[in-house]
Design a protein around this motif. Sequence first.
Motif, PDB file in Angstrom:
ATOM      1  N   GLY A  41      24.752  -9.289  -2.148  1.00  0.00           N
ATOM      2  CA  GLY A  41      23.439  -9.442  -2.793  1.00  0.00           C
ATOM      3  C   GLY A  41      23.500 -10.510  -3.888  1.00  0.00           C
ATOM      4  N   GLY A  42      22.612 -11.488  -3.813  1.00  0.00           N
ATOM      5  CA  GLY A  42      22.692 -12.587  -4.780  1.00  0.00           C
ATOM      6  C   GLY A  42      21.415 -12.826  -5.561  1.00  0.00           C
ATOM      7  N   ILE A  43      20.346 -12.093  -5.209  1.00  0.00           N
ATOM      8  CA  ILE A  43      19.054 -12.444  -5.800  1.00  0.00           C
ATOM      9  C   ILE A  43      18.958 -12.021  -7.267  1.00  0.00           C
ATOM     10  CG2 ILE A  43      16.551 -12.047  -5.670  1.00  0.00           C
ATOM     11  CD1 ILE A  43      16.859 -11.969  -2.648  1.00  0.00           C
ATOM     12  N   ILE A  44      19.332 -10.784  -7.557  1.00  0.00           N
ATOM     13  CA  ILE A  44      19.151 -10.287  -8.931  1.00  0.00           C
ATOM     14  C   ILE A  44      20.025 -11.081  -9.917  1.00  0.00           C
ATOM     15  CG2 ILE A  44      19.369  -8.269 -10.459  1.00  0.00           C
ATOM     16  CD1 ILE A  44      17.032  -8.065  -8.443  1.00  0.00           C
ATOM     17  N   PHE A  45      21.317 -11.222  -9.611  1.00  0.00           N
ATOM     18  CA  PHE A  45      22.178 -11.968 -10.535  1.00  0.00           C
ATOM     19  C   PHE A  45      21.798 -13.449 -10.576  1.00  0.00           C
ATOM     20  CE2 PHE A  45      24.871  -8.204 -10.416  1.00  0.00           C
ATOM     21  CZ  PHE A  45      25.188  -8.094 -11.756  1.00  0.00           C
ATOM     22  N   GLY A  46      21.393 -13.979  -9.422  1.00  0.00           N
ATOM     23  CA  GLY A  46      20.961 -15.388  -9.391  1.00  0.00           C
ATOM     24  C   GLY A  46      19.788 -15.607 -10.343  1.00  0.00           C
ATOM     25  N   ILE A  47      18.810 -14.695 -10.295  1.00  0.00           N
ATOM     26  CA  ILE A  47      17.624 -14.855 -11.161  1.00  0.00           C
ATOM     27  C   ILE A  47      17.987 -14.619 -12.634  1.00  0.00           C
ATOM     28  CG2 ILE A  47      15.320 -13.927 -11.710  1.00  0.00           C
ATOM     29  CD1 ILE A  47      14.901 -13.506  -8.715  1.00  0.00           C
ATOM     30  N   LYS A  48      18.849 -13.641 -12.885  1.00  0.00           N
ATOM     31  CA  LYS A  48      19.271 -13.403 -14.277  1.00  0.00           C
ATOM     32  C   LYS A  48      19.971 -14.667 -14.816  1.00  0.00           C
ATOM     33  CE  LYS A  48      19.972  -8.411 -13.841  1.00  0.00           C
ATOM     34  NZ  LYS A  48      19.788  -7.493 -14.910  1.00  0.00           N
TER      35      LYS A  48
END
Length: 371
Positions: free
Chosen positions: A271-278
């Motif tokens: 999963g890369g979306i949450i950390f990418g956006i943070k």
Amino acid sequence: MSKDICVIGAGVVGLALAKEMAKRGMEVEVCDMKRKISDNADKASGILSKKGLDSTGINYNTAIVNALDGAVIHSKNEELRIKAKETKAFILDRAALSEICKKEAEAEGVKISLGRKIDKKEIKELQKEYKVIVGADGAVSTVANAFNFPNISDYILTYKAKCTVKQVKDKNVVDLYFDNNITNRFFGWVAPHSDSIIEIGVGVDSKFKKNSKNTFDKFIENPDISNIIGENEIINGQGSLIPINTREKTVIKNVLLVGDAAGQVKATTGGGIIFGIKCAKTAADAIWENITYGKDLRIYETEWRRKFGADLYIHKLIHNYYSLLGNNQMDMLLKTIKVLKGEKFFSKYGDMDSPKEMIKKFFFRNLVKNQ
Ligand SMILES: Cc1cc2nc3c(=O)[nH]c(=O)nc-3n(C[C@H](O)[C@H](O)[C@H](O)COP(=O)(O)OP(=O)(O)OC[C@H]3O[C@@H](n4cnc5c(N)ncnc54)[C@H](O)[C@@H]3O)c2cc1C
């Protein structure tokens, strides 16, 4: 350098960063080689924690396909059942999410040019034209390549597809299957999109030089999976890849990398979306301070590692651990977790994004109870 910021890549992370910059009054241009914002969206899944999604500030409700409150982790002969009392995660329609992110960025004044592929030569020209260049161009980043950023050494090759079935077992639970002889160093999954539509997927470490479609075909021979599929047709199969370690450097001069391009991905699940956006929000702060006060852009590197480095590192350690286990050892691990009442613990305290928070709760929960 007359213009402010050029973002290469209009994935969710590039768009989130552009929106943040425009909100701060900066002039932002985004370019992407896709012709439509939703192109290729189906290559990836969209399982995201509710807590993480709420922290992004994206108005994601219209992209929700299904809600999840649990997971079953399968090894060859064991099962670990985690079931929360409330919704823990959502499955989002990735195409719809991309559309929402585009609209939100444009509403803040971001200019987006689609159908524009940037090559190494053009990136060097853009570097002279813009104060800051952002590489948000995904796992195989041309920006990283053009400026000789350190390589990402670990990739997972994936293949996923959809299938309409008679009835899913539990519409709100995702199944994860660990078999280190088939999905080496990763896993296979079955995610319910509704009562009768499932997504089936696999990942396999690229070092094993396996074809992800062949891995998928082998995976669906598992009796559990073949029983669910029955005679139904598997459709919309697509392959892709996930980077599962961070680059050692993410800023060089006036160029920085975010999202998959920087490897800001949870190695446990991909999963890369949450950390990418943070990390994109941290990047936006650093860029603003750089353009407004001339502060060093390398603060981005220090800050995202300070805020999220420990969690990403623990994800990597957990991934390294499970990927070394043979099938018997994985059985033993799940058995041990059950004996330690891990099912109850994860059902109550499970956190898909922050193992750091979970570890704290594990060690200090008695202390908290006794206070
Ligand atoms: C099978 C699979 C399942 C996944 N499941 C989940 C999940 O459940 N939850 C989760 O959080 N994450 C998941 N991920 C990971 C998630 O998809 C990525 O972390 C996320 O998409 C990264 O966003 P990004 O914006 O950094 O990069 P991307 O989404 O890859 O966007 C990069 C953009 O850059 C553009 N681009 C690339 N090169 C150029 C160029 N030279 N010129 C112009 N444009 C260019 C591309 O067209 C693309 O639009 C999954 C990934 C896969 C493959």
